[in-house]
Scaffold this motif. Structure first.
Motif, mmCIF file in Angstrom:
data_model
loop_
_atom_site.group_PDB
_atom_site.id
_atom_site.type_symbol
_atom_site.label_atom_id
_atom_site.label_comp_id
_atom_site.label_asym_id
_atom_site.label_seq_id
_atom_site.Cartn_x
_atom_site.Cartn_y
_atom_site.Cartn_z
ATOM 1 N N GLY A 197 72.099 13.354 83.249
ATOM 2 C CA GLY A 197 72.996 13.884 84.263
ATOM 3 C C GLY A 197 72.927 13.085 85.547
ATOM 4 N N HIS A 198 71.750 12.595 85.873
ATOM 5 C CA HIS A 198 71.573 11.804 87.095
ATOM 6 C C HIS A 198 72.265 10.445 87.000
ATOM 7 C CE1 HIS A 198 69.689 9.992 90.599
ATOM 8 N NE2 HIS A 198 69.254 9.005 89.818
ATOM 9 N N VAL A 199 72.063 9.750 85.891
ATOM 10 C CA VAL A 199 72.659 8.411 85.750
ATOM 11 C C VAL A 199 74.120 8.494 85.341
ATOM 12 C CG1 VAL A 199 70.429 7.386 85.195
ATOM 13 C CG2 VAL A 199 71.904 8.170 83.340
ATOM 14 N N GLY A 200 74.541 9.620 84.739
ATOM 15 C CA GLY A 200 75.947 9.806 84.396
ATOM 16 C C GLY A 200 76.411 8.993 83.206
ATOM 17 N N ARG A 201 75.490 8.557 82.366
ATOM 18 C CA ARG A 201 75.873 7.751 81.203
ATOM 19 C C ARG A 201 75.198 8.302 79.952
ATOM 20 N NH1 ARG A 201 74.589 3.607 84.840
ATOM 21 N NH2 ARG A 201 72.618 3.236 83.735
ATOM 22 N N GLY A 202 75.981 8.469 78.908
ATOM 23 C CA GLY A 202 75.436 8.900 77.631
ATOM 24 C C GLY A 202 75.193 10.385 77.515
ATOM 25 N N GLY A 203 75.269 11.107 78.619
ATOM 26 C CA GLY A 203 74.976 12.534 78.576
ATOM 27 C C GLY A 203 75.997 13.326 77.787
ATOM 28 N N ALA A 204 77.268 12.990 77.961
ATOM 29 C CA ALA A 204 78.319 13.735 77.265
ATOM 30 C C ALA A 204 78.157 13.607 75.754
ATOM 31 C CB ALA A 204 79.690 13.243 77.707
ATOM 32 N N ALA A 257 72.535 12.368 100.757
ATOM 33 C CA ALA A 257 71.130 12.082 100.471
ATOM 34 C C ALA A 257 70.938 10.616 100.109
ATOM 35 C CB ALA A 257 70.638 12.976 99.333
ATOM 36 N N ARG A 258 71.883 10.069 99.346
ATOM 37 C CA ARG A 258 71.789 8.654 99.000
ATOM 38 C C ARG A 258 71.932 7.777 100.241
ATOM 39 N NH1 ARG A 258 75.211 8.732 95.133
ATOM 40 N NH2 ARG A 258 73.730 8.854 93.405
ATOM 41 N N GLY A 259 72.801 8.196 101.155
ATOM 42 C CA GLY A 259 72.982 7.442 102.396
ATOM 43 C C GLY A 259 71.759 7.479 103.289
ATOM 44 N N MET A 260 70.919 8.505 103.113
ATOM 45 C CA MET A 260 69.682 8.593 103.896
ATOM 46 C C MET A 260 68.590 7.689 103.349
ATOM 47 S SD MET A 260 69.615 12.737 104.431
ATOM 48 C CE MET A 260 67.954 12.698 105.118
ATOM 49 N N GLY A 261 68.876 6.993 102.263
ATOM 50 C CA GLY A 261 67.908 6.054 101.704
ATOM 51 C C GLY A 261 66.991 6.633 100.649
ATOM 52 N N TRP A 311 64.580 8.785 92.135
ATOM 53 C CA TRP A 311 63.672 9.881 91.803
ATOM 54 C C TRP A 311 63.702 10.959 92.880
ATOM 55 C CZ3 TRP A 311 61.379 12.870 88.687
ATOM 56 C CH2 TRP A 311 60.268 13.618 89.055
ATOM 57 N N GLN A 312 63.701 10.564 94.150
ATOM 58 C CA GLN A 312 63.766 11.535 95.241
ATOM 59 C C GLN A 312 65.088 12.293 95.204
ATOM 60 O OE1 GLN A 312 63.111 8.812 98.509
ATOM 61 N NE2 GLN A 312 60.998 9.554 98.818
ATOM 62 N N LEU A 313 66.157 11.587 94.904
ATOM 63 C CA LEU A 313 67.473 12.229 94.828
ATOM 64 C C LEU A 313 67.512 13.280 93.721
ATOM 65 C CD1 LEU A 313 70.404 12.212 95.902
ATOM 66 C CD2 LEU A 313 70.917 10.493 94.164
ATOM 67 N N LEU A 314 66.970 12.937 92.577
ATOM 68 C CA LEU A 314 66.957 13.888 91.465
ATOM 69 C C LEU A 314 66.067 15.078 91.765
ATOM 70 C CD1 LEU A 314 67.599 14.707 88.545
ATOM 71 C CD2 LEU A 314 65.725 13.229 87.792
ATOM 72 N N ARG A 315 64.869 14.806 92.295
ATOM 73 C CA ARG A 315 63.879 15.874 92.486
ATOM 74 C C ARG A 315 64.210 16.774 93.671
ATOM 75 N NH1 ARG A 315 59.149 16.211 95.441
ATOM 76 N NH2 ARG A 315 59.358 14.038 96.077
ATOM 77 N N GLN A 316 64.694 16.191 94.768
ATOM 78 C CA GLN A 316 64.869 16.959 95.997
ATOM 79 C C GLN A 316 66.287 17.470 96.220
ATOM 80 O OE1 GLN A 316 63.226 14.896 99.423
ATOM 81 N NE2 GLN A 316 61.585 13.995 98.207
ATOM 82 N N VAL A 317 67.252 16.912 95.515
ATOM 83 C CA VAL A 317 68.647 17.308 95.757
ATOM 84 C C VAL A 317 69.295 17.855 94.488
ATOM 85 C CG1 VAL A 317 70.931 16.539 96.508
ATOM 86 C CG2 VAL A 317 68.866 15.611 97.599
ATOM 87 N N GLU A 318 69.392 17.034 93.459
ATOM 88 C CA GLU A 318 70.150 17.427 92.269
ATOM 89 C C GLU A 318 69.461 18.551 91.500
ATOM 90 O OE1 GLU A 318 72.382 13.227 91.193
ATOM 91 O OE2 GLU A 318 70.307 13.540 90.519
ATOM 92 N N LEU A 319 68.147 18.461 91.347
ATOM 93 C CA LEU A 319 67.432 19.508 90.611
ATOM 94 C C LEU A 319 67.526 20.871 91.296
ATOM 95 C CD1 LEU A 319 65.676 20.414 88.287
ATOM 96 C CD2 LEU A 319 63.665 19.566 89.508
ATOM 97 N N PRO A 320 67.302 20.977 92.621
ATOM 98 C CA PRO A 320 67.464 22.294 93.261
ATOM 99 C C PRO A 320 68.878 22.854 93.124
ATOM 100 C CG PRO A 320 66.210 20.834 94.676
ATOM 101 C CD PRO A 320 66.719 19.987 93.560
ATOM 102 N N LEU A 321 69.896 21.983 93.238
ATOM 103 C CA LEU A 321 71.273 22.459 93.110
ATOM 104 C C LEU A 321 71.582 22.911 91.684
ATOM 105 C CD1 LEU A 321 73.138 19.777 95.270
ATOM 106 C CD2 LEU A 321 72.717 22.167 95.867
#
Length: 229
Positions: free
Chosen positions: A53-60, A125-129, A133-143
């Motif tokens: 889901g994070h990389v957006g490839r192969g999941g479907a 979140a991506r624009g904040m640098g 892994w941080q994006l998945l753990r701190q943003v996408e996973l909680p949502l």
């Protein structure tokens, strides 16, 4: 009313609950089998689905293949696995069959939850640098957490119901009460066993709902801060 009375009498008979093969023993076996299969299913499905889901490839493709597996009856898989060399190793044939049965809702919900995360929040979140892994753990996973837990609840309830099949190859669980009841033409025992499975499924669902409320990271972040005295 006669059947209802007979079922109540069976359930309230103390000797049916204790001892070898009693309800408490079968309930413990059923709960253990469900917990083991759910843990293995989550360990397999969630990391894979979250990353896809994070990389957006192969999941479907993975989700579609997983969902296609729902068309294969769990009973047929269990019979084939029991007849294979795996059937000579205790409950492993049953565990593998149940794990395969539980994977689709876990994969689908986790993948969908991450893909449906608010794109504006993700981009910010991506624009904040943040690293991937941080994006998945701190943003996408909680949502995605509520949808992930919905998949876990669905898988758990399905496992509780389907784990009754463990009795067919000689395993434990509440299914043994049902098969024994059929063998003895004991309708109250059959109905009692089915009721116990239904009650256990509802209890598991309520327990996981409580776990979701307690662990939801977004709920904790949005909790009001008490005013200082």
């Amino acid at each position: 009313m006669g059947t209802v009375t007979d079922v109540w009498a069976w359930l309230t008979t103390a000797e049916h609950w204790t001892g070898d093969g009693g309800v408490l023993q079968r309930l413990g076996e059923h709960a253990w089998l469900t917990a083991v299969c759910l843990a293995l299913s989550c360990a397999i499905a969630l990391p894979l689905a979250l990353w896809l889901g994070h990389v957006g490839r192969g999941g479907a493709l993975a989700v579609n293949l997983s969902n296609a597996g729902r068309a294969i009856p769990t009973f047929a898989v269990l019979v084939l696995l029991t007849m294979s060399p795996l059937g000579r190793h205790g409950d492993w044939a049953t565990i593998v069959a149940l794990v395969l049965f539980a994977l689709p809702p876990l994969l689908t919900n986790a993948y969908t939850g991450v893909r449906q995360a608010d794109p504006e929040v993700v981009e910010a979140a991506r624009g904040m640098g943040m690293t991937p892994w941080q994006l998945l753990r701190q943003v996408e996973l909680p949502l995605a957490f509520p949808l992930i837990m919905t998949g876990v609840q669905t898988a758990a309830v399905q496992l509780v119901a389907t784990a009754t099949l463990a009795a067919l190859p000689g395993g434990g669980g509440l299914g043994r009460l049902i098969t024994a009841g059929f063998g003895n033409y004991d309708t109250p025992q059959v109905v009692s066993g089915a009721l116990l499975v239904a009650v256990l499924a509802m209890l598991v669902e309520r327990l996981l709902t409580l776990v979701e409320r307690l662990l939801d990271p977004m709920r904790r972040r949005l909790a009001p801060v008490p005013n200082a005295a």
